[in-house]
Every structure is written in C-alpha cells, then in structure tokens.
Design an enzyme around this catalytic site. Structure first.
Site, PDB file in Angstrom:
ATOM      1  CE  LYS A  12      -4.258  -0.733   2.539  1.00 17.67           C
ATOM      2  NZ  LYS A  12      -4.964  -0.465   3.795  1.00 17.67           N
ATOM      3  CG  ASP A  67     -10.665  -0.306   5.926  1.00 17.12           C
ATOM      4  OD1 ASP A  67      -9.699  -0.985   6.326  1.00 17.12           O
ATOM      5  OD2 ASP A  67     -11.826  -0.744   5.912  1.00 17.12           O
TER       6      ASP A  67
END
Ligand code: ITT
Length: 188
Positions: A12, A67
């Site tokens: 990420k 998220d």
C-alpha cells in the site's frame, strides 16, 4: 510535505508513494509503531478513521487511513470490510481460495475494489472514495501486486491486476481513484 499513512502494508505504502511522487509518504513502520490497531468499525469509512486517528494522535503528523477491500455483489458484498482476514489474517492465498470456493457455482462474477481514505490533521477530517469495477476469474493468475489482485480483471482489460506492471494498476486502481480526489483536495 510529509503524509503519514496508517499502515504496515508496504505494498500500500509503495502504491501511494508511486501515485503521489511529490509527497514524502511515511508509514507506521517508519515510526516504529507496531501496536495492533483494532479495526472494529462497521464500514470502510469507520475503519479508515480509526487508523488515521490513531496515527494523528501518536505523531501529530497529517495522517491518512486507507481502508480497502473487495466487494462481490453475488456474495452479498463479502469479503468487504473483512477482506484482510476473510480466511486467514493477511493470508492472501487462503483468502483467495475461500472467495473462489464460495463463487464456484456463480456465473455472476462482477466485483469491485473500494478504497476509502480518511485524512486527519489539526481540526480536519476528510474522506475520499475510489472504486474500480471488474470481474473475478476462476483461478488465480499473476504474481504482482497483493491481496486479491490475482483473481481480479478490471473492466476493459483482459489480464488480472497481478499480471499488470505496477504503473498500469496504479493508473486505474481504486486506490489511485481515491488518491486523485485527495490530490485535488490538497491542491484546492
Ligand atoms: P492496513 O490495515 O495496515 O492498512 P491491510 O492490508 O490490513 O493494511 P485493509 O484493512 O485495507 O489493509 O485490508 C484490505 C485487504 O483488502 C487487503 O489485505 C487485501 O487483501 C485487500 N486489498 C486491498 N487493496 C487491494 C489491492 O489494491 N489489491 C488487492 N487486494 C487488495
């Protein structure tokens, strides 16, 4: 400008750095913050906020919670907010096996990835959402990326995210779409 991303997921972090080359992207790992953040929210927004708030309170840096997850309408939206731990905690292979198993009899293979970003800094709380639509394969293919990338073919493409070079995924991904909105906000 530094942006602290509330994650230990290096994939990420690298994706975000590649999409925002003009910013210094740091992560929880860089701050030696290894305490587990309990993501017990009932939505992507709630979990993104929990992560961002934790980082901001610990460091005072502008903090971004990401998220994300895979949403499969034929599975009533699962794995959704449970994407990271669907079969085993961050066990990407086991999670894929579980999703493909549940989809065995389904010809409706539509799915989308979603990212919700929450930015928290002094007196600010902002949200940015991005999605990418596509279909699920019948078996995994490709080694790049992470998570459910080997079973997801984005719309108007013929290969999975895990078969694409990172730069190609990062042009069209859910995370890229959310980060574009975040960039527009930063520039405004
Ligand atoms: P942090 O909470 O530390 O940021 P995480 O991996 O737990 O990292 P999430 O809670 O957002 O991140 O969980 C998202 C899960 O959804 C992740 O573990 C993957 O299985 C999947 N996922 C998210 N983004 C993805 C992507 O770009 N490609 C493939 N799978 C992805």
């Amino acid at each position: 400008m530094e942006i602290l991303v509330a994650t230990h997921n290096q994939h990420k972090k690298e994706e975000i750095q590649q999409i925002l080359p003009d910013y210094n992207i740091t992560s929880l790992t860089d701050y030696d913050l290894f305490e587990e953040i309990i993501e017990d929210g009932d939505s992507f927004e709630a979990n993104a906020k929990i992560k961002a708030k934790y980082c901001f309170e610990k460091t005072g840096q502008p903090s971004l919670g990401d998220d994300s997850g895979l949403v499969v309408p034929a599975l009533d939206g699962r794995p959704g907010i449970y994407s990271a731990r669907y079969a085993g905690d961050h066990d990407f292979k086991a999670n894929i096996v579980k999703v493909l198993g549940e989809m065995e009899d389904s010809t409706d293979r539509e799915a989308y990835f979603i990212t919700v970003l929450c930015l928290i800094s002094e007196g600010k709380e902002e949200y940015f959402e991005g999605r990418v639509y596509g279909t699920l394969t019948y078996k995994p293919s490709g080694e790049k990326g992470f998570g459910y990338d080997p079973i997801f073919i984005p719309k108007d493409h013929s290969i999975t995210f895990a078969e694409m070079p990172a730069e190609e995924k990062n042009k069209i991904s859910h995370r890229a779409n959310a980060l574009k909105k975040f960039l527009d906000y930063l520039k405004a």
